[in-house]
Design an enzyme around this catalytic site. Structure first.
Site, PDB file in Angstrom:
ATOM      1  NE  ARG A  58      -1.819  -2.059   2.903  1.00 43.52           N
ATOM      2  CZ  ARG A  58      -2.106  -3.294   2.530  1.00 43.52           C
ATOM      3  NH1 ARG A  58      -3.183  -3.550   1.884  1.00 43.52           N
ATOM      4  NH2 ARG A  58      -1.306  -4.301   2.837  1.00 43.52           N
ATOM      5  CB  THR A  59       3.432   2.523   2.317  1.00 41.31           C
ATOM      6  OG1 THR A  59       2.613   2.150   3.425  1.00 41.31           O
ATOM      7  CG2 THR A  59       4.060   3.863   2.613  1.00 41.31           C
ATOM      8  CG  HIS A 106       3.713   4.175   8.670  1.00 42.80           C
ATOM      9  ND1 HIS A 106       3.912   5.028   7.596  1.00 42.80           N
ATOM     10  CD2 HIS A 106       3.211   3.023   8.129  1.00 42.80           C
ATOM     11  CE1 HIS A 106       3.551   4.406   6.483  1.00 42.80           C
ATOM     12  NE2 HIS A 106       3.130   3.193   6.785  1.00 42.80           N
ATOM     13  NE  ARG A 133       7.117   0.750   5.025  1.00 48.69           N
ATOM     14  CZ  ARG A 133       5.875   0.275   5.035  1.00 48.69           C
ATOM     15  NH1 ARG A 133       5.647  -0.986   4.763  1.00 48.69           N
ATOM     16  NH2 ARG A 133       4.858   1.069   5.316  1.00 48.69           N
ATOM     17  CE  LYS A 157      28.033  -3.315  -5.155  1.00 44.59           C
ATOM     18  NZ  LYS A 157      28.205  -2.292  -6.193  1.00 44.59           N
TER      19      LYS A 157
HETATM   20  C1  NCD Z   1       1.494  -0.747   8.326  1.00 45.49           C
HETATM   21  C2  NCD Z   1       2.997  -0.637   8.510  1.00 45.49           C
HETATM   22  O1  NCD Z   1       3.747  -0.897   7.566  1.00 45.49           O
HETATM   23  O2  NCD Z   1       3.373  -0.272   9.596  1.00 45.49           O
HETATM   24  N1  NCD Z   1       1.126  -0.994   6.996  1.00 45.49           N
HETATM   25  C3  NCD Z   1       0.897   0.074   6.185  1.00 45.49           C
HETATM   26  O3  NCD Z   1       1.780   0.858   5.895  1.00 45.49           O
HETATM   27  N2  NCD Z   1      -0.372   0.279   5.781  1.00 45.49           N
HETATM   28  C4  NCD Z   1       0.839  -1.688   9.257  1.00 45.49           C
HETATM   29  C5  NCD Z   1       1.327  -3.094   9.325  1.00 45.49           C
HETATM   30  O4  NCD Z   1       2.202  -3.522   8.585  1.00 45.49           O
HETATM   31  O5  NCD Z   1       0.790  -3.821  10.176  1.00 45.49           O
END
Ligand code: NCD
Length: 322
Positions: free
Chosen positions: A64-65, A152, A114, A93
């Site tokens: 999703r993200t 997040h 991320r 590396k």
């Molecule tokens: C969340 C995350 O990555 O923290 N997912 C997301 O970005 N929608 C929640 C999760 O992974 O449980």
């Protein structure tokens, strides 16, 4: 409007004017992207990010993200470079993360990342500030798309936007958060954002081992926000919003403990069919919400996921000064 932060690392950087502005702009983006409510049918924002290149570094799994950041950029006429998985990067590396951030920064106009480690986002943001000094002013905004079990913040912004849309208000709400409150980074960020609004009251429902971190409890006490912690899900269905979460398998060292805890909090139809609580979940779910609940009008988690693109579009455009 200029936001009060240069890079978005933590929800604690977001002020109430920031959040209000971004929610309003996300509403605009949502109408624009869906081509709804536009008198002449012409999308006003289709070229907003023309010539802008957004780098997406995803060192941890994401559907999703990453997809919504990419869609948001492209809906606004921008371009993306996406790199997923730590195995294909020069980090294997032996390159330091700081060097990677410096090099990537020179190639893009904004950087979204991320990372599996809590605190990695702050390191990247600092490196981009150094880069800004080195280059006498080349500003590459950085956005944290999840750093370990820490935060997040963009998920929390779209959660807040969803709450406003579903509840028709954002103040004086009773919000229950349930599941893995220790490791759930979306919970940490959303709890911070909700304290910007008057009258928020929390119920935190989790197994003993997965309680909200002490630092967040201390923040709530400092701000005089009302909260209760409970060990089961029953009372969590009585408020305005129920925010369910997945037990975060990837944060466990002890897989036996994970197996013991993973199904303890499971929302079933009998618990919510009589309630009008708005049910949210950042997704992915792995059994915490029985699928027959999806049909309830107050099951809002897919509408919540759909808000990822407009909110991220609003954030990218604003941080890029458009
Ligand atoms: C969340 C995350 O990555 O923290 N997912 C997301 O970005 N929608 C929640 C999760 O992974 O449980």
């Amino acid at each position: 409007m200029a936001l009060s932060f240069r890079h978005l690392v933590s929800a604690s950087q977001v002020t109430r004017p920031d959040a209000d502005f971004l929610m309003e702009r996300a509403g605009d983006m949502k109408r624009d992207i869906a081509q709804r409510d536009i008198a002449d049918g012409v999308r006003r924002h289709a070229d907003l990010l023309h010539d802008e290149l957004v780098g997406l570094l995803f060192y941890e799994p994401s559907t999703r993200t990453s997809i919504s950041f990419e869609a948001a950029t492209k809906r606004l006429g921008g371009n993306t470079i996406v790199r997923e998985g730590i195995h294909f990067s020069s980090l294997t590396k032996g390159e330091t993360p700081e060097d990677t951030y410096r090099v990537v920064a020179a190639n893009v106009d904004a950087l979204v990342m991320r990372h599996p480690q809590a605190g990695a986002a702050a390191v990247a943001a600092r490196r981009l500030d150094q880069y800004r000094e080195e280059t006498k002013g080349r500003y590459v905004p950085f956005i944290n798309a999840g750093d370990g079990n820490n935060e997040h913040p963009t998920q929390a912004l779209l959660d807040l936007f969803t709450i406003e849309q579903e509840c028709d208000r954002i103040d004086h709400l009773h919000v229950a958060m349930a599941g893995d409150l220790k490791n759930g980074r979306t919970v940490h960020s959303l709890t911070k954002l909700l304290t910007l609004y008057p009258g928020t009251r929390f119920t935190f429902a989790s197994p003993e081992q997965l309680r909200l971190p002490e630092s967040l409890i201390a923040m709530l006490r400092d701000k005089d926000v009302e909260y209760t912690e409970v060990p089961s899900l029953d009372v969590a269905t009585k408020g305005d919003v129920l925010y369910m979460t997945r037990v975060q398998k990837e944060r466990f060292n002890d897989m036996e403990e994970y197996e013991r805890l993973k199904d303890v909090f499971r929302l079933t139809m009998d618990m919510v069919e009589e309630e009008d609580v708005v049910i949210l979940h950042p997704l992915p779910r792995v059994g915490e919400i029985a699928t027959d609940i999806d049909e309830l009008p107050n099951a809002a988690y897919f509408r919540q996921a759909d808000n990822g693109v407009p909110m991220r579009a609003a954030l990218l455009a604003t941080m890029l000064g458009k």
